[in-house]
Write an enzyme that holds these catalytic residues in place. Structure first.
Site, PDB file in Angstrom:
ATOM      1  N   GLY A  75       0.828  -1.193   0.000  1.00 42.17           N
ATOM      2  CA  GLY A  75       0.000   0.000   0.000  1.00 42.17           C
ATOM      3  C   GLY A  75       0.867   1.249   0.000  1.00 42.17           C
ATOM      4  O   GLY A  75       2.091   1.171  -0.036  1.00 42.17           O
ATOM      5  N   GLU A  96       4.101  13.325  -6.092  1.00 45.73           N
ATOM      6  CA  GLU A  96       3.771  12.958  -7.477  1.00 45.73           C
ATOM      7  C   GLU A  96       4.269  11.564  -7.837  1.00 45.73           C
ATOM      8  O   GLU A  96       3.601  10.845  -8.581  1.00 45.73           O
ATOM      9  CB  GLU A  96       4.338  13.984  -8.458  1.00 45.73           C
ATOM     10  CG  GLU A  96       3.875  13.723  -9.899  1.00 45.73           C
ATOM     11  CD  GLU A  96       4.205  14.863 -10.849  1.00 45.73           C
ATOM     12  OE1 GLU A  96       4.202  14.614 -12.079  1.00 45.73           O
ATOM     13  OE2 GLU A  96       4.471  15.984 -10.383  1.00 45.73           O
TER      14      GLU A  96
END
Length: 299
Positions: A75, A96
């Site tokens: 995750g 990003e």
């Protein structure tokens, strides 16, 4: 793991709150804004746009693939930060690489911190209050310290003053964020302690970090055991002789050695060190062979 599941459920619940058109939270002064500021919320990747002022435009594709693989297994360890620009619309502030890698991993949502208009003071209070909680794991604390520095623009010294902790304590927590993601997850899930992490971080090579982490789990090593293991590794590295630089004087060529050997009737070895100093050795099997060699040298 139950704690992580609870947080994910909370994130989804807050996400639903942000998707309610009748309760569009735009600033820190709006109703329910306090539930958003400082919390992790699951945001749809498609609702997030890249910051047009992001100075970084090139991303290593191989590194992104590796991060995507890690995200599939573990995750997103560190949530991204976004700015709310409209109803269910957000703009990236930081993260990003995680956003791109999450798309590669096939995710549809990503955990994010939401920044609202005029929320600076509210965020500061929320983060400081969050750090004071007793149920936080060390990585959560480290992430909160990092957010105070990144989003509130505080120095480590100022963070120290705000939360009432020594600067060295702040530094020790922040260093945990340099650990391999697998090890960070291990700390969050309670497989190892912060003390283990502090010992492992003294090794820069993340592959070696991972090996030591597995050994801690496998052999149930204490923090003291881990510190000794790291020390032994570091001492082993320091005792490894450095590669010698190229010798200033090169050994004789094969042709030259062959010519000398033919003249003496014996094998000749030439060794030269990095300082240009060396020695010529002529092995022999008997006293008779030695006398023959000497006679040829003397002759």
């Amino acid at each position: 793991m139950a704690q992580a599941t609870k947080k994910q459920a909370l994130g989804r619940g807050l996400s639903a709150l942000l998707k309610d058109p009748s309760n569009d939270i735009k600033s820190a002064e709006d109703k329910n804004a306090d539930k958003v500021v400082g919390n992790i919320i699951e945001v749809e990747l498609a609702a997030i746009e890249i910051n047009p002022f992001q100075p970084r435009t090139q991303f290593n594709e191989e590194a992104l693939e590796e991060l995507a693989t890690s995200i599939k297994e573990l995750g997103v360890i560190q949530p991204i930060t976004v700015r709310k620009t409209g109803f269910d619309k957000y703009q990236l502030i930081s993260g990003e690489r995680r956003w791109r890698a999450s798309k590669l991993a096939g995710l549809t949502t990503i955990p994010a911190y939401i920044r609202l208009a005029n929320d600076q003071e509210s965020l500061l209070m929320a983060l400081v209050e969050n750090i004071q909680r007793s149920d936080l794991d060390p990585i959560e604390v480290a992430l909160s310290y990092q957010r105070l520095m990144d989003e509130i623009q505080l120095t480590q010294e100022q963070v120290s003053d705000k939360v009432g902790k020594k600067r060295s304590t702040i530094t020790n927590y922040l260093r945990l964020l340099k650990l391999d993601p697998i090890i960070q997850t291990g700390i969050r899930d309670g497989f190892i302690s912060m003390g283990h992490g502090k010992a492992i971080i003294n090794i820069e090579n993340q592959e070696v970090q991972a090996e030591i982490y597995q050994k801690i789990i496998r052999e149930n090593l204490s923090v003291r055991d881990t510190e000794q293991l790291v020390k032994a590794y570091q001492e082993g590295i320091s005792k490894t002789p450095a590669k010698k630089s190229m010798a200033k004087i090169q050994p004789l060529s094969k042709e030259e050695l062959a010519k000398i050997a033919a003249n003496l009737g014996a094998k000749v070895q030439v060794k030269v060190d990095a300082n240009g100093k060396g020695a010529i050795s002529i092995p022999f099997k008997s006293n008779e062979e030695l006398q023959q060699i000497l006679s040829k040298i003397g002759g």
